[in-house]
Scaffold this motif. Structure first.
Motif, PDB file in Angstrom:
ATOM      1  N   UNK A   1      -4.732  -6.086 -13.189  1.00 40.43           N
ATOM      2  CA  UNK A   1      -3.277  -6.086 -13.399  1.00 40.43           C
ATOM      3  C   UNK A   1      -2.562  -5.078 -12.510  1.00 40.43           C
ATOM      4  N   UNK A   2      -3.288  -4.119 -11.940  1.00 41.85           N
ATOM      5  CA  UNK A   2      -2.665  -3.134 -11.045  1.00 41.85           C
ATOM      6  C   UNK A   2      -2.422  -3.800  -9.699  1.00 41.85           C
ATOM      7  N   UNK A   3      -1.178  -3.985  -9.352  1.00 40.76           N
ATOM      8  CA  UNK A   3      -0.846  -4.698  -8.121  1.00 40.76           C
ATOM      9  C   UNK A   3      -1.040  -3.828  -6.886  1.00 40.76           C
ATOM     10  N   UNK A   4      -0.775  -2.547  -6.997  1.00 43.94           N
ATOM     11  CA  UNK A   4      -0.888  -1.680  -5.829  1.00 43.94           C
ATOM     12  C   UNK A   4      -2.364  -1.440  -5.500  1.00 43.94           C
ATOM     13  N   UNK A   5      -2.798  -1.728  -4.283  1.00 44.25           N
ATOM     14  CA  UNK A   5      -4.223  -1.605  -3.955  1.00 44.25           C
ATOM     15  C   UNK A   5      -4.754  -0.184  -4.027  1.00 44.25           C
ATOM     16  N   UNK A   6      -3.960   0.800  -3.610  1.00 42.21           N
ATOM     17  CA  UNK A   6      -4.429   2.173  -3.673  1.00 42.21           C
ATOM     18  C   UNK A   6      -4.588   2.624  -5.115  1.00 42.21           C
ATOM     19  N   UNK A   7      -3.617   2.320  -5.953  1.00 38.83           N
ATOM     20  CA  UNK A   7      -3.698   2.697  -7.364  1.00 38.83           C
ATOM     21  C   UNK A   7      -4.909   2.045  -8.030  1.00 38.83           C
ATOM     22  N   UNK A   8      -5.202   0.805  -7.662  1.00 46.13           N
ATOM     23  CA  UNK A   8      -6.370   0.104  -8.234  1.00 46.13           C
ATOM     24  C   UNK A   8      -7.664   0.798  -7.847  1.00 46.13           C
ATOM     25  N   UNK A   9      -7.785   1.182  -6.571  1.00 47.95           N
ATOM     26  CA  UNK A   9      -9.006   1.845  -6.121  1.00 47.95           C
ATOM     27  C   UNK A   9      -9.127   3.244  -6.715  1.00 47.95           C
ATOM     28  N   UNK A  10      -8.002   3.925  -6.891  1.00 51.62           N
ATOM     29  CA  UNK A  10      -8.035   5.237  -7.527  1.00 51.62           C
ATOM     30  C   UNK A  10      -8.543   5.104  -8.969  1.00 51.62           C
TER      31      UNK A  10
ATOM     32  N   UNK B   1       0.809  -1.219   0.000  1.00 48.25           N
ATOM     33  CA  UNK B   1       0.000   0.000   0.000  1.00 48.25           C
ATOM     34  C   UNK B   1       0.839   1.264   0.000  1.00 48.25           C
ATOM     35  N   UNK B   2       2.151   1.155   0.269  1.00 52.38           N
ATOM     36  CA  UNK B   2       2.995   2.343   0.275  1.00 52.38           C
ATOM     37  C   UNK B   2       3.736   2.538  -1.049  1.00 52.38           C
ATOM     38  N   UNK B   3       3.708   1.535  -1.928  1.00 46.61           N
ATOM     39  CA  UNK B   3       4.452   1.674  -3.169  1.00 46.61           C
ATOM     40  C   UNK B   3       3.912   2.820  -4.019  1.00 46.61           C
ATOM     41  N   UNK B   4       2.592   2.932  -4.067  1.00 49.52           N
ATOM     42  CA  UNK B   4       1.998   4.014  -4.852  1.00 49.52           C
ATOM     43  C   UNK B   4       2.363   5.375  -4.262  1.00 49.52           C
ATOM     44  N   UNK B   5       2.346   5.472  -2.939  1.00 48.46           N
ATOM     45  CA  UNK B   5       2.711   6.731  -2.298  1.00 48.46           C
ATOM     46  C   UNK B   5       4.134   7.117  -2.666  1.00 48.46           C
ATOM     47  N   UNK B   6       5.023   6.152  -2.608  1.00 48.08           N
ATOM     48  CA  UNK B   6       6.405   6.433  -2.947  1.00 48.08           C
ATOM     49  C   UNK B   6       6.527   6.859  -4.409  1.00 48.08           C
TER      50      UNK B   6
ATOM     51  N   UNK C   1      -5.710  15.867 -21.308  1.00 48.52           N
ATOM     52  CA  UNK C   1      -4.443  15.296 -20.856  1.00 48.52           C
ATOM     53  C   UNK C   1      -3.786  14.489 -21.960  1.00 48.52           C
ATOM     54  N   UNK C   2      -2.487  14.294 -21.795  1.00 45.11           N
ATOM     55  CA  UNK C   2      -1.712  13.384 -22.630  1.00 45.11           C
ATOM     56  C   UNK C   2      -1.515  12.104 -21.813  1.00 45.11           C
ATOM     57  N   UNK C   3      -2.169  10.988 -22.182  1.00 43.45           N
ATOM     58  CA  UNK C   3      -2.049   9.762 -21.391  1.00 43.45           C
ATOM     59  C   UNK C   3      -0.616   9.287 -21.211  1.00 43.45           C
ATOM     60  N   UNK C   4       0.263   9.676 -22.120  1.00 43.31           N
ATOM     61  CA  UNK C   4       1.658   9.253 -22.020  1.00 43.31           C
ATOM     62  C   UNK C   4       2.335   9.797 -20.768  1.00 43.31           C
ATOM     63  N   UNK C   5       1.771  10.858 -20.176  1.00 39.80           N
ATOM     64  CA  UNK C   5       2.362  11.463 -18.978  1.00 39.80           C
ATOM     65  C   UNK C   5       1.890  10.778 -17.692  1.00 39.80           C
ATOM     66  N   UNK C   6       0.951   9.846 -17.795  1.00 41.67           N
ATOM     67  CA  UNK C   6       0.437   9.158 -16.612  1.00 41.67           C
ATOM     68  C   UNK C   6       1.334   7.992 -16.228  1.00 41.67           C
ATOM     69  N   UNK C   7       1.276   7.557 -14.964  1.00 41.31           N
ATOM     70  CA  UNK C   7       1.938   6.301 -14.588  1.00 41.31           C
ATOM     71  C   UNK C   7       1.405   5.169 -15.461  1.00 41.31           C
ATOM     72  N   UNK C   8       2.214   4.158 -15.696  1.00 45.19           N
ATOM     73  CA  UNK C   8       1.886   3.114 -16.675  1.00 45.19           C
ATOM     74  C   UNK C   8       0.568   2.415 -16.380  1.00 45.19           C
ATOM     75  N   UNK C   9       0.283   2.146 -15.075  1.00 45.41           N
ATOM     76  CA  UNK C   9      -0.946   1.414 -14.778  1.00 45.41           C
ATOM     77  C   UNK C   9      -2.180   2.252 -15.079  1.00 45.41           C
ATOM     78  N   UNK C  10      -2.082   3.569 -14.962  1.00 46.73           N
ATOM     79  CA  UNK C  10      -3.223   4.414 -15.305  1.00 46.73           C
ATOM     80  C   UNK C  10      -3.328   4.607 -16.816  1.00 46.73           C
ATOM     81  N   UNK C  11      -2.202   4.560 -17.512  1.00 49.38           N
ATOM     82  CA  UNK C  11      -2.268   4.572 -18.979  1.00 49.38           C
ATOM     83  C   UNK C  11      -3.044   3.371 -19.488  1.00 49.38           C
ATOM     84  N   UNK C  12      -2.834   2.218 -18.858  1.00 48.53           N
ATOM     85  CA  UNK C  12      -3.539   1.015 -19.301  1.00 48.53           C
ATOM     86  C   UNK C  12      -5.035   1.114 -19.031  1.00 48.53           C
TER      87      UNK C  12
END
Length: 231
Positions: free
Chosen positions: A150-159, A4-9, A117-128
């Motif tokens: 496929x998003x392993x980080x739980x916070x990123x998935x919920x976002x 859960x801290x990987x996304x924060x980092x 927005x330009x999707x290329x500027x997003x983190x890879x999991x949000x681009x997908x």
């Protein structure tokens, strides 16, 4: 490191660039306070969440680092989105004139303004997620569901789910995954939000609605104490 801290980092460091020297004390202090802020907010303890947010802001203000300030505001906004609390986020709006292109893209992503927005500027999991939603094009498709899984980080998935839901781009089949994600982390606030979505989607299925309600009642049974500051 806990998932859960990987996304924060990532949010706080990757966009700011890696540094060859040890991080200064104010960054460590801000990082810890932001961790505690998110934990308290997700636990449903607004008093502690507000206190830790003030601590994080105080640490960042020591440096006058605008990028860190905006990044912290985006993180706070992302937590709201993950809990289906909306994405008004006035703190981001106030600081947006000094944001980087990547930060502006992430802000547009959070509020569903994908044409800005330009999707290329997003983190890879949000681009997908964006690619899957565009491919879905209003029809039932497994692309978004697979991208979420496929998003392993739980916070990123919920976002990501919180971004898709108000746009009616979230497959109903994904709701159970989101409930399980929040439940596994013990994140009370987003869990309740997604349980209510699950219950609403079970209209016509009285047994399912009752089962979800029992789970909601269990979560609500032990509400956290609303302390103003940690002990």
């Amino acid at each position: 490191m806990h998932a859960r801290f990987r996304f924060l980092l990532y949010v706080l460091i990757a966009w700011l660039g890696a540094c060859a020297h040890p991080a200064p004390d104010w960054q460590h202090g801000a990082h810890r306070a932001l961790h505690r802020h998110i934990d308290a907010y997700f636990a449903g303890n607004p008093g502690v969440a507000a206190y830790e947010w003030e601590q994080a802001q105080a640490q960042i203000a020591r440096s006058g680092d605008v990028e860190w300030h905006i990044q912290a505001e985006l993180l706070r906004c992302a937590a709201l989105v993950a809990s289906l609390d909306g994405a008004d986020c006035p703190g981001v709006k106030t600081a947006l004139q000094d944001a980087t292109p990547a930060q502006r893209a992430y802000w547009a992503y959070l509020r569903g303004a994908w044409n800005e927005m330009d999707p290329a500027l997003l983190p890879s999991h949000h681009r997908s997620i964006v690619a899957g939603a565009v491919a879905q094009a209003g029809s039932t498709n497994v692309a978004v569901q697979e991208a979420l899984r496929a998003i392993e980080d739980p916070l990123a998935r919920l976002v990501a789910a919180g971004v898709l839901f108000p746009q009616h781009r979230l497959p109903p089949e994904s709701i159970a995954l989101l409930v399980d994600t929040a439940s596994h982390q013990g994140w009370r606030r987003p869990l309740l939000a997604w349980l209510h979505v699950q219950q609403d989607m079970a209209h016509g299925d009285a047994a399912m609605q009752a089962r979800v309600q029992r789970r909601i009642d269990l979560v609500l049974r032990q509400a956290p104490a609303n302390r103003n500051a940690p002990l």
